[in-house]
Design a protein around this motif. Structure first.
Motif, short mmCIF file in Angstrom:
data_model
loop_
_atom_site.label_atom_id
_atom_site.label_comp_id
_atom_site.label_asym_id
_atom_site.label_seq_id
_atom_site.Cartn_x
_atom_site.Cartn_y
_atom_site.Cartn_z
N ARG A 104 -16.00 9.84 -20.72
CA ARG A 104 -16.95 9.21 -19.81
C ARG A 104 -16.54 7.78 -19.46
O ARG A 104 -17.08 7.19 -18.53
N ASN A 105 -15.59 7.23 -20.20
CA ASN A 105 -15.09 5.90 -19.88
C ASN A 105 -14.10 6.00 -18.73
O ASN A 105 -13.27 6.92 -18.70
N PRO A 106 -14.16 5.07 -17.79
CA PRO A 106 -13.26 5.15 -16.63
C PRO A 106 -11.80 4.91 -17.02
O PRO A 106 -11.49 4.20 -17.98
N ILE A 107 -10.91 5.51 -16.23
CA ILE A 107 -9.47 5.38 -16.46
C ILE A 107 -8.96 4.09 -15.85
O ILE A 107 -9.20 3.80 -14.67
N CYS A 108 -8.25 3.33 -16.65
CA CYS A 108 -7.57 2.11 -16.20
C CYS A 108 -6.22 2.48 -15.60
O CYS A 108 -5.84 1.98 -14.55
N ALA A 109 -5.49 3.35 -16.30
CA ALA A 109 -4.14 3.72 -15.84
C ALA A 109 -3.72 5.02 -16.51
O ALA A 109 -4.28 5.42 -17.53
N VAL A 110 -2.72 5.67 -15.91
CA VAL A 110 -2.10 6.85 -16.49
C VAL A 110 -0.64 6.51 -16.74
O VAL A 110 0.05 5.99 -15.84
N VAL A 111 -0.17 6.78 -17.95
CA VAL A 111 1.21 6.50 -18.33
C VAL A 111 2.09 7.64 -17.82
O VAL A 111 1.89 8.78 -18.22
N SER A 112 3.04 7.32 -16.97
CA SER A 112 3.96 8.37 -16.54
C SER A 112 5.02 8.58 -17.61
O SER A 112 5.26 9.69 -18.06
N THR A 113 5.66 7.50 -18.03
CA THR A 113 6.63 7.55 -19.12
C THR A 113 6.90 6.13 -19.60
O THR A 113 6.74 5.17 -18.83
N ILE A 114 7.27 5.99 -20.85
CA ILE A 114 7.71 4.71 -21.41
C ILE A 114 8.97 5.02 -22.21
O ILE A 114 8.94 5.85 -23.11
N PRO A 115 10.09 4.38 -21.89
CA PRO A 115 11.31 4.64 -22.65
C PRO A 115 11.14 4.32 -24.14
O PRO A 115 10.29 3.50 -24.51
N ALA A 116 11.93 4.94 -24.97
CA ALA A 116 11.87 4.74 -26.41
C ALA A 116 12.00 3.25 -26.74
O ALA A 116 12.91 2.58 -26.27
N GLY A 117 11.05 2.73 -27.50
CA GLY A 117 11.08 1.34 -27.96
C GLY A 117 10.61 0.31 -26.94
O GLY A 117 10.49 -0.86 -27.26
N ALA A 118 10.34 0.73 -25.72
CA ALA A 118 9.94 -0.20 -24.65
C ALA A 118 8.44 -0.49 -24.70
O ALA A 118 7.65 0.30 -25.22
N THR A 119 8.07 -1.63 -24.14
CA THR A 119 6.67 -2.01 -23.98
C THR A 119 6.36 -2.09 -22.50
O THR A 119 7.04 -2.81 -21.77
N TYR A 120 5.35 -1.35 -22.06
CA TYR A 120 4.92 -1.38 -20.66
C TYR A 120 3.51 -1.96 -20.60
O TYR A 120 2.71 -1.78 -21.51
N SER A 121 3.22 -2.62 -19.49
CA SER A 121 1.94 -3.26 -19.27
C SER A 121 1.21 -2.55 -18.13
O SER A 121 1.82 -2.22 -17.11
#
Length: 161
Positions: A104-121
């Motif tokens: 019921r909480n709204p979606i901020c974002a959907v993660v498509s992919t994050i490479p191994a060890g990487a940090t995405y914002s």
């Protein structure tokens, strides 16, 4: 001397302006299930090689209770380095005030992919909420997270109080 006090007053006013602060460590994490000793708090320990890990199940989730409502500017996720980087693909980041029915909480974002060890914002544009949830819809899924950051907007003193 008068210029000094005006400068000091200006500096004090400037420090009261709203800034972005990582409030994640101020909260308490939980997850749908826990595999071995890979508990939810590991996503908040500041160590990029420890990780959370749910058991394989339908719709696994990780939830952070910030204990009060914040204006969430962005959420960062650091992915696992050692293996299984694909497990984060398709994850939904949610921000809201619903603690039991997480969807019921709204979606901020959907993660498509994050490479191994990487940090995405992921920008949440000031979404208001007490809970930040990362969930992966689908059957036979495993959720692993190394680190999660939740960046709120506000005056420094007002954020923690």
């Amino acid at each position: 001397m008068r210029v000094f006090y005006k400068s000091l007053l200006f500096l004090l006013v400037q420090t009261k302006t709203e800034i972005e602060v990582n409030v994640a460590a101020w909260g308490k994490a939980d997850q749908s299930t826990t595999y071995e000793n890979c508990d939810a708090q590991r996503a908040l320990d500041g160590i990029n090689y420890t990780f959370t890990h749910t058991e394989e199940k339908s719709n696994p989730w990780w939830k952070l209770d910030l204990t009060k409502t914040y204006s969430v500017n962005r959420v960062t996720i650091t992915n696992r380095l050692d293996c299984c980087s694909y497990r984060i693909d398709g994850a939904e980041i949610r921000v809201g005030n619903e603690s039991s029915d997480l969807n019921r909480n709204p979606i901020c974002a959907v993660v498509s992919t994050i490479p191994a060890g990487a940090t995405y914002s992921y920008s949440c544009g000031g979404m208001k909420g007490r809970y930040v949830i990362v969930d992966i819809p689908g059957t036979s899924k495993i959720l692993t997270l190394c680190e999660v950051g939740v960046y709120a907007i506000g005056a420094v003193g007002a954020l923690k109080n």
